[in-house]
Every structure is written in structure tokens, then in C-alpha cells.
Design a protein around this motif. Structure first.
Motif, PDB file in Angstrom:
ATOM      1  N   ILE A  74      26.651  31.696  50.490  1.00 47.34           N
ATOM      2  CA  ILE A  74      27.172  31.607  49.128  1.00 47.34           C
ATOM      3  C   ILE A  74      27.692  32.958  48.670  1.00 47.34           C
ATOM      4  N   GLU A  75      28.952  32.986  48.241  1.00 49.00           N
ATOM      5  CA  GLU A  75      29.591  34.193  47.728  1.00 49.00           C
ATOM      6  C   GLU A  75      29.958  33.945  46.264  1.00 49.00           C
ATOM      7  N   LEU A  76      29.426  34.778  45.369  1.00 55.92           N
ATOM      8  CA  LEU A  76      29.668  34.610  43.945  1.00 55.92           C
ATOM      9  C   LEU A  76      30.333  35.855  43.369  1.00 55.92           C
ATOM     10  N   VAL A  77      31.406  35.651  42.637  1.00 55.13           N
ATOM     11  CA  VAL A  77      32.045  36.725  41.875  1.00 55.13           C
ATOM     12  C   VAL A  77      31.787  36.409  40.409  1.00 55.13           C
ATOM     13  N   VAL A  78      30.872  37.147  39.798  1.00 53.34           N
ATOM     14  CA  VAL A  78      30.441  36.874  38.431  1.00 53.34           C
ATOM     15  C   VAL A  78      30.679  38.135  37.607  1.00 53.34           C
ATOM     16  N   ARG A  79      31.681  38.080  36.725  1.00 55.25           N
ATOM     17  CA  ARG A  79      32.048  39.285  35.991  1.00 55.25           C
ATOM     18  C   ARG A  79      30.940  39.782  35.074  1.00 55.25           C
ATOM     19  N   GLY A  80      30.310  38.880  34.340  1.00 55.01           N
ATOM     20  CA  GLY A  80      29.379  39.289  33.296  1.00 55.01           C
ATOM     21  C   GLY A  80      27.938  38.973  33.591  1.00 55.01           C
ATOM     22  N   ILE A  81      27.349  38.069  32.795  1.00 51.05           N
ATOM     23  CA  ILE A  81      25.929  37.763  32.906  1.00 51.05           C
ATOM     24  C   ILE A  81      25.643  36.976  34.180  1.00 51.05           C
ATOM     25  N   CYS A  82      24.604  37.377  34.883  1.00 48.33           N
ATOM     26  CA  CYS A  82      24.148  36.617  36.049  1.00 48.33           C
ATOM     27  C   CYS A  82      22.631  36.609  36.035  1.00 48.33           C
ATOM     28  N   CYS A  83      22.051  35.436  35.787  1.00 44.31           N
ATOM     29  CA  CYS A  83      20.588  35.302  35.787  1.00 44.31           C
ATOM     30  C   CYS A  83      20.050  34.975  37.175  1.00 44.31           C
ATOM     31  N   LEU A  84      20.933  34.737  38.125  1.00 47.68           N
ATOM     32  CA  LEU A  84      20.530  34.442  39.500  1.00 47.68           C
ATOM     33  C   LEU A  84      20.202  35.730  40.237  1.00 47.68           C
ATOM     34  N   LYS A  85      19.095  35.725  40.978  1.00 47.51           N
ATOM     35  CA  LYS A  85      18.706  36.886  41.777  1.00 47.51           C
ATOM     36  C   LYS A  85      19.177  36.696  43.222  1.00 47.51           C
ATOM     37  N   PRO A  86      20.077  37.530  43.700  1.00 44.70           N
ATOM     38  CA  PRO A  86      20.544  37.381  45.076  1.00 44.70           C
ATOM     39  C   PRO A  86      19.655  38.152  46.059  1.00 44.70           C
ATOM     40  N   SER A 125      16.856  33.320  48.057  1.00 48.97           N
ATOM     41  CA  SER A 125      18.305  33.482  47.914  1.00 48.97           C
ATOM     42  C   SER A 125      18.874  34.478  48.917  1.00 48.97           C
ATOM     43  N   GLU A 126      18.286  34.530  50.108  1.00 54.17           N
ATOM     44  CA  GLU A 126      18.760  35.530  51.068  1.00 54.17           C
ATOM     45  C   GLU A 126      20.177  35.276  51.547  1.00 54.17           C
ATOM     46  N   ASN A 127      20.706  34.066  51.321  1.00 54.68           N
ATOM     47  CA  ASN A 127      22.076  33.755  51.737  1.00 54.68           C
ATOM     48  C   ASN A 127      23.082  33.822  50.590  1.00 54.68           C
ATOM     49  N   ILE A 128      22.652  34.424  49.482  1.00 54.96           N
ATOM     50  CA  ILE A 128      23.544  34.540  48.319  1.00 54.96           C
ATOM     51  C   ILE A 128      23.897  36.000  48.078  1.00 54.96           C
ATOM     52  N   ARG A 129      25.191  36.272  47.891  1.00 53.83           N
ATOM     53  CA  ARG A 129      25.650  37.596  47.487  1.00 53.83           C
ATOM     54  C   ARG A 129      26.413  37.465  46.164  1.00 53.83           C
ATOM     55  N   VAL A 130      26.201  38.436  45.298  1.00 51.80           N
ATOM     56  CA  VAL A 130      26.848  38.417  43.983  1.00 51.80           C
ATOM     57  C   VAL A 130      27.544  39.751  43.752  1.00 51.80           C
ATOM     58  N   LYS A 131      28.780  39.691  43.331  1.00 53.65           N
ATOM     59  CA  LYS A 131      29.494  40.912  42.966  1.00 53.65           C
ATOM     60  C   LYS A 131      30.185  40.702  41.626  1.00 53.65           C
ATOM     61  N   SER A 132      30.493  41.799  40.971  1.00 48.63           N
ATOM     62  CA  SER A 132      31.186  41.798  39.683  1.00 48.63           C
ATOM     63  C   SER A 132      32.400  42.698  39.799  1.00 48.63           C
ATOM     64  N   ILE A 133      33.527  42.248  39.274  1.00 44.75           N
ATOM     65  CA  ILE A 133      34.754  43.047  39.311  1.00 44.75           C
ATOM     66  C   ILE A 133      35.100  43.496  37.892  1.00 44.75           C
ATOM     67  N   ILE A 134      35.202  44.807  37.717  1.00 44.67           N
ATOM     68  CA  ILE A 134      35.588  45.408  36.442  1.00 44.67           C
ATOM     69  C   ILE A 134      36.770  46.329  36.713  1.00 44.67           C
ATOM     70  N   GLY A 135      37.903  46.054  36.092  1.00 46.04           N
ATOM     71  CA  GLY A 135      39.071  46.885  36.370  1.00 46.04           C
ATOM     72  C   GLY A 135      40.089  46.846  35.250  1.00 46.04           C
ATOM     73  N   ARG A 136      41.330  47.091  35.621  1.00 46.28           N
ATOM     74  CA  ARG A 136      42.410  47.175  34.634  1.00 46.28           C
ATOM     75  C   ARG A 136      42.537  45.875  33.843  1.00 46.28           C
ATOM     76  N   PHE A 137      42.366  44.745  34.524  1.00 47.79           N
ATOM     77  CA  PHE A 137      42.449  43.449  33.865  1.00 47.79           C
ATOM     78  C   PHE A 137      41.059  42.835  33.774  1.00 47.79           C
ATOM     79  N   LEU A 138      40.899  41.934  32.821  1.00 46.94           N
ATOM     80  CA  LEU A 138      39.614  41.273  32.616  1.00 46.94           C
ATOM     81  C   LEU A 138      39.591  39.990  33.435  1.00 46.94           C
ATOM     82  N   GLU A 139      38.755  39.942  34.464  1.00 39.79           N
ATOM     83  CA  GLU A 139      38.644  38.743  35.289  1.00 39.79           C
ATOM     84  C   GLU A 139      38.120  37.589  34.439  1.00 39.79           C
ATOM     85  N   HIS A 140      38.879  36.506  34.375  1.00 37.65           N
ATOM     86  CA  HIS A 140      38.517  35.418  33.462  1.00 37.65           C
ATOM     87  C   HIS A 140      38.636  34.036  34.086  1.00 37.65           C
ATOM     88  N   SER A 141      39.375  33.888  35.168  1.00 37.54           N
ATOM     89  CA  SER A 141      39.572  32.567  35.766  1.00 37.54           C
ATOM     90  C   SER A 141      38.277  32.040  36.375  1.00 37.54           C
TER      91      SER A 141
END
Length: 737
Positions: free
Chosen positions: A581-593, A599-615
Motif C-alpha cells: 500500500i502506497e499512500l500520498v496524504v498531504r495533510g492529516i493522517c491518523c494511520l500509523k505506517p 502496517s508493515e506493508n504501508i508507506r505514507v508520504k506527504s508532498i508540500i511544494g509550489r502547488f497545493l496537492e488537492h486531487s
């Protein structure tokens, strides 16, 4: 990672998070992160961009101001809600087991640290701006050449609109509105030595900063001084016959949430009343200067009814959000290079006829890299087209200047049947939406306000057109709002289709909102709160079944928040079954990867940059290695939150067209998975660390925003796609599926 030179095919590697100590936990409160603390961690990532030396200076100042406005809203809504629960004795625990009181204690400790960090960053940026000839002065540091102009400005522009008021039994304490700022002056009357405290509230009509004209400032430098500092500097002219013993600036934040009872008889009247109440909500935070006069501080505490725990003292700037005014300084050299979004070439190939382009083939448009103008044209052309008989559209946030609203009005004036679902419960846009609703109704648009207890958050527009073969319905489904301003900075997807089955589902959705007719026999679209949760659950369960059969099993998701316990538990179950499981979660994430046994098969990342990831994008391997043409891919309006899944009208739209499917999965979603330059890994202990770029000289760090700015989208290239003119991303190594 590699870069993306135009017309090449970059082979991009999937980065891996650094190894961290394995954490073992049992199901229960320890299996989840606290929602509010996770949000504060998100705002820390936003704040970190203000220290990112790869960004131009004014862009760093922009991130600092955003961190301030984010915190203000957090205090006015989330903290206010917890304070209300604590005051009413409600001990219902959060997902991590903390009571409202325990959450408030942890939040205030974190807020104090963030406030200190904000001021440290501000002082650094202020010095660097001064080195670049942009000076933000206080009342003590104004060049002599600017003094005369500032004094005249104060007397002519400020004095007429401010009103000093003595604080004594004869003068009731004035009301301080939400986000209001004011100054308290401790005065001593020269004639008899009597001490008086005066208050000056700073009107919202005034800007936060005034800029000294360049022809007056020495060397043409940009010199800004805050209105508060200006008043402090020339206060003696307001109080003749007094000696100023001290002064201090303060700022108030109030509870700004709006609660509407389900039995409200007139929703419009109820909201107008609620907006007025919000301006007078309970004080949640009082921000004051570090050296604020103790006597004056006590007056504020007593009169505002503020507990000392809600007081933030600072030795820096008050109201960080106001720095956004300085970001507007005309210094292109201190900002990101200007970017102009492309108009989709597939529409251009049809001489700008949006409906002709959609009729030929479904289209996906990727904002802000592709212009939001195509969405406006969809409605505008419908308004002018004599063959269009009806338009139906949901409006959650449309902004102050909305071409979409004007197009709907034009359509109604042209005699077309126009229905607009205007959501009054769009937080902080309620007043604007009331104005739009009234304007639409005056033009003859049928305005619907939807459900009392559910927000209509789905983004959908339908155009019914008379053609040779009969009536045909064209649909637009979006992941973002019909808002021309946010569409320039939010990354969102617009999906255009004339697929009859999707159109039938869309019509059932609109009837559900306008007439409460629950849809029966939905063919493709999932709708919250009816079956959207169950649809995602079913796809997660299918991946679990595939994993147990030793088939490829993977889940890729991109959204803004994950807080729903049921959804998190289902993802935990998938991880335990071996689903990657690959998760891209910009803001709040209550899941522990990355937690062993959970959840050893879950990875979570957040992208913060010039544009606000919203899709919002949800993809499931469907028995084949990811990414593949066989994956089940959806876009939607909903994040994985209880409110979105159970208390809002939301949509989940399948990507059935092959071209659209490939762009969403193998360009948009994959690029987010591969980004390293703007990404942060979430760890099992709740900490975030920046994704490490490849060693210097190995390859250029991949930046998904830069990739989409410099390469045309799959759909937008039109016929060039078949010519091989679009660079494609691919996984070279990693465990993304």
C-alpha cells in the motif's frame, strides 16, 4: 530519480524511507495518530518551506504567512470545538484515546513551540529581505526621508478612521471582532498624574502594512511599516496633554464554527443569523506582545473572558498571516518564475469547441498545469449554444469573482433550464454563497440548497444538448471546486465525458440532492453517504483476496486526509494480508505506517511544494503488477474522513476510458509516488522526515510539480500522444506494486 527533459522517457526509481526502529503495537488507541496533532505536523511541514533555501525569498515569506492563516483557522474551528466539548464536560475520546482536555494540553504545548519557530523564521526572512532592499520597519526604524510622508499619511488616512476609547466605568469595553487587532495605551495625564488606559481598535478596512512610495524612500527601496506600528509611532498626536507610559498590540481569535440544527425551517435565514453569531463567538486565543503592560493584559483577560492558557505572548510579529501583503511586492526576481497554464490541445484541435472534443473522446484535464478556463468554457459555451436545453451544477466554493456563476446567469437569461445546487455550509464561504444564490435566483436559476444535515461536496456539472440522435448529456466531474483562483494553485483533475451510463448516474445524483430521491441501480458512480465507503471497502477486500491467492496485490491512494477509523482498519487488514500500500496524504493522517504486525506493508508520504496537492485518486492493482492497464482507477471529491464518507454528498468516478485511465494512473499518480524533492515520509512514531534525494551526481531529484509544468499532459496533447511526443514515467526499482 532523474530529471524530465522534454520528449525523453525518464526511468524513475521509487525512493524508500530511511530505516527506523521497528515499532510493535496492538490494536486500539495506540494504533492511530491523533487527528489534531497530525494536522499540526502538517502545518510544521508548510512552515519548513519558509526555511527552504531553494525557494525564492518572497515565496518563503508566502509559506510563512500560509502557516499563520492555517493556524488561525485551526484555532477558530478545531481548537474551538475541543474547548466547547471540555466546557460541556464531554469526555468522548478521539481516535487515539485522548479526551478533549488531554488534546488541548498537547495542542497548546505544540502551539507554543510552533509560535517560537515562526518568529525565528520571521526574523531570518526579515533580515534577508532587508539585504534585498525590502525593509519591514517597526515604529523605531523608519528612515528620516520617509518620516514626513508617514506622518502625513497617519494624519490624513489613519486618524479619520480610528477611534481612541478610554477604558473606565463610563466607557463600556468595546467588542473586538474575530481576528480583530487593537492597541492598548497606558497614559499619564500631565496635569494631575492620573493614569488612564486607552484602546484603539484597528479597522479591518485598513491594510496591515503601508508601503512608503519608492520616490520618497532612500535609494528607491521598498519600505513597509505596519499600521499598528504607525499608530504607535505617532500616538502622541492622538493624546495631547498625556505622557505615554506604555503600549501594546493584541489580536483576538474567536470560535468560528457554525452549527445548524436539522429542524431549521428556513436555511437561508438561519445561516444569515449564524454568520452574525460567528463574529461574536467565544474568544479562543489572545495574542499579545511579550512586554505587554500587566495591568492592561489583566483588563483584556477579564473583559474578553480569556483563560491564561489561551494567551500567546510573542516578542515578534503579531498576525503572521498579514505578511501575505508584502508577498505582493513587485519583485519577480524574488518569486517563482511566472507560469501560464496550457489550454488543452485536444480542445484546440476542435477549434475550441469543448462539446465537439468531448463527443470524440473523454478528456482529463490536470489543473493548474492545464487551464481552468476550459471548465469555464464548458459552461459558457453551453449558455450560448441554442441546442443546449438544460444545465445542472453543484457549487461548493466559487470565489468572489466567478466566471462560472456569470455563465449560469447568462444561460438562464437565454431561456435555458438552469439548476444550481449552492452549498451554504461551505466553511468561511457561507456569506459569499448566500450572495451568489440570491444573484442566481434573480436571473431565473433554480437554486437548491441541498440537505440540511449533509454538505453537498461533490463537484459535478451536467449539460443536456439536443442533437441529431436525440438528447445527449455532457458531464464534468472534478476533484476540486469551481473556483478560478484556487484552480491556479491547487492540483486537481477535471474529467469531461459524454458516456451515457455516467450521465445516467449523474442525473440520479442530482435528483438525489434536489429532490431527495435516493438513486437506484447506479451503474458506475459511487455516492457518499450511500455506497462510496462500501465501494472502496469492496476494492480493498478484493486486493486482500488476491494477496491470499498469491496474485499481485497493491493499493495506491492520493488524498488530503485519512482519519476514518473504519477505513484505516481496512487498510491495516490489507497490509496484514500482504497487500503493498502506497499512500500520498498531504495533510492529516491518523494511520500509523510501518508497524510490525499491523502496517508493515504501508508507506505514507506527504508532498508540500509550489502547488497545493488537492486531487483525490484511488487505484487498486486488480490482480496485475502496478501500474497496469487492468488496475481499477477512480477520481473523487472525498477524502477518507468520516465526515466525507458518512455526512457529505460525494462522488467516486471510475476512469473507464483507456487514455484517461493511463494519464491518471501512470502520469499523475505515479509522478506523486516518485517525487523526492518535495516529499516527506511519515514514520511509525509520528515524525516526518524529508525524502532523501539520490546522491549528488547520480541523478537529478524528481519533482512532480516541475515535471507537469515542463511536460504536456497525456490528454492535453491531443493527437501528439500517438506520435510519441509525451514523456512517460516508469518504475525502475522499488516496491510500489
Amino acid at each position: 530519480m532523474t530529471g524530465q527533459p522534454p520528449l525523453e522517457e525518464p526511468q524513475v526509481s521509487a525512493a524508500s524511507p530511511p530505516s527506523v526502529p521497528t515499532q510493535v503495537t496492538a490494536p486500539g488507541g495506540d494504533a492511530y495518530f491523533n487527528r489534531e496533532l497530525s494536522w499540526l505536523a502538517f502545518n510544521e511541514r508548510v512552515l519548513a518551506e519558509a526555511s527552504n533555501e531553494q525557494y525564492p525569498l518572497l515565496e518563503r515569506l508566502r509559506f510563512l504567512s500560509i502557516s499563520g492563516s492555517n493556524l488561525d483557522e485551526f484555532m477558530m474551528i478545531r481548537v474551538a470545538g475541543l474547548v466547547g466539548q471540555a466546557q460541556r464536560g464531554i469526555d468522548r475520546p478521539a481516535i487515539d484515546g485522548r479526551t478533549p482536555g488531554q488534546q488541548l494540553t498537547a495542542i497548546r504545548e505544540k502551539l507554543a513551540a510552533i509560535s517560537v519557530l515562526q518568529q525565528d523564521i520571521w526574523r531570518t526572512l526579515r533580515d534577508q529581505l532587508a539585504d534585498s532592499d525590502i525593509h519591514i520597519a517597526d515604529e523605531q526604524r523608519v528612515e528620516a526621508s520617509a518620516h514626513e510622508w508617514l506622518e502625513a499619511f497617519f494624519l490624513e488616512e489613519i486618524v479619520p478612521v480610528i477611534t481612541p476609547q478610554a477604558l473606565d466605568p463610563a466607557h463600556p469595553f468595546p467588542f473586538v471582532h474575530n481576528e480583530g487587532m487593537g492597541l492598548l495605551f497606558t497614559l499619564t495625564r500631565d496635569a494631575d498624574g492620573e493614569q488612564i488606559i486607552q484602546m484603539i481598535l484597528i479597522p479591518t478596512a485598513l491594510p496591515r502594512f503601508v508601503r512608503v512610495p519608492s520616490d520618497i524612500a532612500e535609494g528607491g527601496e521598498a519600505i513597509y511599516i505596519s499600521i499598528a506600528s504607525l499608530i504607535q509611532r505617532y500616538a502622541k498626536k492622538l493624546f495631547p496633554g498625556f505622557t505615554i507610559a506604555g503600549d501594546g498590540l493584541f489580536r483576538v481569535l474567536r470560535d468560528s464554527d457554525i452549527e445548524i440544527q436539522e429542524e431549521a425551517e428556513d436555511l437561508v435565514r438561519t445561516f444569515r443569523s449564524a454568520i452574525q453569531r460567528r463574529r461574536r463567538g467565544q474568544v479562543i486565543q489572545l495574542e499579545i506582545e511579550e512586554d505587554f503592560d500587566p495591568q492592561a493584559e489583566q483588563i483584556l483577560l477579564d473583559q474578553l473572558g480569556v483563560h491564561e492558557a489561551a494567551v500567546i505572548k510573542t516578542d515578534g510579529i503579531i498576525g503572521i498571516d498579514g505578511l501575505a501583503e508584502i508577498v505582493g511586492e513587485d519583485r519577480p526576481d524574488l518569486k517563482f518564475d511566472a507560469y501560464s497554464p496550457r489550454y488543452p490541445e485536444r480542445v484546440r484541435e476542435h477549434d475550441g469547441d469543448v462539446f465537439s472534443a468531448i463527443r470524440e473522446k473523454d478528456i482529463i484535464v490536470h489543473h493548474p498545469y492545464e487551464s481552468f478556463e476550459v471548465v469555464v468554457d464548458f459552461v459558457r459555451q453551453a449558455a450560448a449554444d441554442p441546442d443546449v436545453v438544460a444545465i445542472k451544477q453543484t457549487l461548493y466554493r466559487a470565489g468572489e469573482q466567478s466566471a462560472v456563476i456569470n455563465a449560469l446567469i447568462e444561460a438562464a437569461e437565454n431561456g435555458k433550464s438552469v439548476t444550481a445546487v449552492v452549498e451554504l455550509k461551505a466553511r468561511f464561504d457561507e456569506e459569499q454563497n448566500l450572495k451568489w444564490a440570491a444573484k442566481l435566483e434573480r436571473a431565473g436559476v433554480q437554486v437548491i440548497y441541498g440537505f440540511t444535515d449533509w454538505k453537498t461536496h461533490a463537484k459535478i456539472a451536467m449539460v443536456v444538448r439536443r442533437e441529431e440522435s436525440g438528447f445527449r448529456t455532457y458531464c464534468h466531474f472534478g476533484t476540486g471546486n469551481y473556483h478560478p483562483v484556487t484552480a491556479k494553485i491547487y492540483t486537481d483533475l477535471s474529467f469531461f465525458t459524454a458516456d451515457p451510463k455516467l450521465a445516467q448516474d449523474a442525473a440520479k445524483l442530482m435528483n438525489f440532492v434536489t429532490g431527495y430521491v435516493e438513486p437506484v441501480g447506479l451503474g458506475h458512480i459511487a455516492i457518499a453517504p450511500l455506497n462510496l465507503r462500501e465501494t472502496i471497502f469492496a476494492h480493498i477486500d478484493a486486493e486482500i483476496a488476491n494477496a491470499k491467492r498469491a496474485k499481485p496485490a497493491a493499493i495506491w491512494m492520493k488524498c488530503n486526509q485519512i482519519t476514518d477509523q473504519g477505513m484505516i482498519d481496512r487498510l491495516y487488514a490489507a497490509s496484514s494480508a500482504g497487500v503493498k500500500i502506497e499512500l500520498v496524504v498531504r495533510g492529516i493522517c491518523c494511520l500509523k505506517p510501518g508497524v510490525e504486525g499491523l502496517s508493515e506493508n504501508i508507506r505514507v508520504k506527504s508532498i508540500i511544494g509550489r502547488f497545493l496537492e488537492h486531487s483525490r485518486i484511488y487505484a487498486f492493482a486488480n490482480g496485475k503488477p502496478m501500474p497496469s492497464p487492468d488496475a481499477a482507477v477512480f477520481i473523487g471529491s472525498a477524502d477518507l474522513m468520516e465526515r466525507n464518507l458518512d455526512r457529505r454528498v460525494e462522488t467516486l468516478i471510475p476512469m473507464l476510458n483507456r487514455t484517461v485511465h493511463d494519464q491518471v494512473l501512470q502520469q499523475v499518480l505515479l509522478a506523486n509516488m516518485l517525487d523526492v524533492e518535495q516529499s516527506w515520509w511519515l514514520h511509525a512514531d509520528g515524525s516526518y522526515t524529508r525524502v532523501q534525494a539520490p546522491p549528488e551526481g547520480d541523478s537529478k531529484p524528481f519533482n512532480c510539480h516541475r515535471y507537469f509544468m515542463t511536460n504536456p499532459s497525456l490528454s492535453g496533447r491531443g493527437g501528439a500522444l500517438e506520435a510519441g511526443g509525451v514523456p512517460k514515467l516508469s518504475l525502475r526499482k522499488g516496491r510500489a506494486g
